[in-house]
Design a protein around this motif. Structure first.
Motif, PDB file in Angstrom:
ATOM      1  N   SER A   1       0.818  -1.214   0.000  1.00 21.85           N
ATOM      2  CA  SER A   1       0.000   0.000   0.000  1.00 21.85           C
ATOM      3  C   SER A   1       0.852   1.264   0.000  1.00 21.85           C
ATOM      4  O   SER A   1       0.341   2.366  -0.159  1.00 21.85           O
ATOM      5  N   GLN A   2       2.150   1.095   0.163  1.00 21.36           N
ATOM      6  CA  GLN A   2       3.038   2.255   0.178  1.00 21.36           C
ATOM      7  C   GLN A   2       3.015   3.000  -1.154  1.00 21.36           C
ATOM      8  O   GLN A   2       3.389   4.177  -1.216  1.00 21.36           O
ATOM      9  N   ALA A   3       2.590   2.319  -2.188  1.00 19.07           N
ATOM     10  CA  ALA A   3       2.481   2.969  -3.491  1.00 19.07           C
ATOM     11  C   ALA A   3       1.670   4.254  -3.388  1.00 19.07           C
ATOM     12  O   ALA A   3       1.946   5.235  -4.087  1.00 19.07           O
ATOM     13  N   ALA A   4       0.682   4.267  -2.502  1.00 16.69           N
ATOM     14  CA  ALA A   4      -0.150   5.466  -2.342  1.00 16.69           C
ATOM     15  C   ALA A   4       0.673   6.638  -1.832  1.00 16.69           C
ATOM     16  O   ALA A   4       0.469   7.779  -2.235  1.00 16.69           O
ATOM     17  N   ARG A   5       1.612   6.341  -0.926  1.00 15.32           N
ATOM     18  CA  ARG A   5       2.440   7.441  -0.381  1.00 15.32           C
ATOM     19  C   ARG A   5       3.393   7.979  -1.434  1.00 15.32           C
ATOM     20  O   ARG A   5       3.620   9.176  -1.530  1.00 15.32           O
ATOM     21  N   ILE A   6       3.968   7.077  -2.204  1.00  8.69           N
ATOM     22  CA  ILE A   6       4.839   7.522  -3.294  1.00  8.69           C
ATOM     23  C   ILE A   6       4.041   8.392  -4.265  1.00  8.69           C
ATOM     24  O   ILE A   6       4.502   9.464  -4.690  1.00  8.69           O
ATOM     25  N   ALA A   7       2.849   7.926  -4.580  1.00  6.69           N
ATOM     26  CA  ALA A   7       1.998   8.679  -5.503  1.00  6.69           C
ATOM     27  C   ALA A   7       1.665  10.048  -4.917  1.00  6.69           C
ATOM     28  O   ALA A   7       1.648  11.061  -5.630  1.00  6.69           O
TER      29      ALA A   7
END
Lengths: 226, 226
Positions: B171-177
DNA sequence: CGAACAGTAGACTGATCAGTCTACTTTCAT
DNA sequence: ATGAAAGTAGACTGATCAGTCTACTGTTCG
């Protein structure tokens, strides 16, 4: 270039790649591949043994395309590292413009495969890691302060470009992605450390229980416990 | 919340949504959906008539989730419009964290559907347009100089986040995004008009003929004419 | 020549899948 | 109570699909 007569393997690989992307992997039958390739049924099984192995070979050629970009095309450019990174999006645009571009085999394969277990996710993930690693090398060379974050941002933008191009059937997604990448590179050494606080937790919406109410026939609340 | 007893339609919708995303649409059999939903075969066909109609209903509920975010969750936040846009990525993170997140039904459905013709692309595309339109309203409200470009950049980042989250199961992809979106918003009013010249055409690589050489078994050149 | 090899053509098998159908049970409003 | 509506259980059908098998064709090279 004096293109050599395509071998049976090549014909199968090209047909499979095209059909898997255009119509989906499950939806593509062996017979369709054979027809598109102009090859006999038995030849497919002598060369690849199964549909699964053929898919593995297709995934391999897709990875080769990316490696070619990073290892041969981009290094040959006489420009700054940042421009080299941006040139990647020009390569993407070339790709999207091809008449037989129907998305990325890796992503499409994962999208329609079993997400728990399944070898597809592992194989595609391994290739993805190798591609991201090459991107990371470029980012580090460009002198980014926090190369890991920048690499992940760019990787995410690349994946977004591929999906947008697939869904909208428009190669312009590559240009949008290029502009977004420019923003990321421009902010690469900004002084202010990015604030990571969640607006959500600071204001109102409770985490872990969001709702989806349908406005058409039949109401439905997703995520509420029974 | 006193959760009402789930109706047969709800049970089918939830099971189908889950299985379509987790295992793919083609790969998911009617019998699996029935077992997961705990519902009789006949009930599915009296309510939805066909697997295709069930998929349409699933796509509809997915759209409802997005509309709920844009029309109810985000407007309730007491913060600047830019922060509201960033809050969208917190909602995405919530979504990605759910144990039954296996990607976006829209994207997955398009990925495994016929790309020429096929109703799936049109339906998913129409919902996508409605979602992007809501995003555009936010971007305009935020005072962007070129709202169209900013909207498309953000839309692309959102799609990238979804794919990255699906492929990496993180779910870290959301933070990168979110960080990438911050870069885009920060550059929103930058003075210098973004240079759009292609590094490629200015240097060496010829457009329209890129190559993919496989390094493993069997060489293959993609894109060369026979 | 002739044997080995690579490919073609297409019938066949067993499994699976979407969708139909019959017979039975539960629920509930009048 | 009772009759209609909604749901369950599960057999059945026709189509399709991955993979196998047999018989035939052309080519190459020793």
């Amino acid at each position: 270039m004096k293109a050599a007569r395509k071998s049976t393997e090549e014909k199968l690989l090209l047909a499979a790649r095209r059909l898997f992307c255009r119509a989906g992997i499950h939806a593509t039958g062996i017979s369709q591949i054979l027809e598109e390739a102009g090859v006999a049924r038995r030849s497919l099984y002598t060369h690849y043994g199964s549909k699964e192995n053929l898919l593995k070979a297709v995934l391999h050629t897709e990875a080769s395309m990316w490696f070619h970009w990073f290892d041969l095309d981009l290094p040959s450019l006489k420009c700054s590292t940042k421009d080299r990174i941006l040139a990647l999006f020009d390569l993407l645009e070339n790709w999207f413009e091809k008449e037989d571009f129907f998305g990325c085999v890796f992503i499409n394969a994962v999208a329609e495969s079993e997400k728990d277990s399944a070898w597809v996710k592992d194989v595609a993930g391994a290739y993805r890691d190798q591609i991201i690693e090459r991107l990371r090398v470029l980012v580090i060379e460009s002198g980014a302060r926090d190369p890991e974050i920048v690499t992940q941002k760019l990787g995410l933008i690349i994946e977004g470009a591929i999906i947008t191009a697939m869904v909208t059937q428009n190669s312009q997604a590559a240009r949008i992605a290029r502009l977004a990448a420019q923003d990321v590179l421009r902010c690469m050494e900004c002084s202010a450390r990015e604030s990571e606080h969640s607006v959500l937790s600071a204001t109102g919406i409770s985490r872990g229980s969001f709702h989806a109410s349908s406005n058409g026939g039949g109401n439905l609340i997703i995520g509420s416990e029974a």
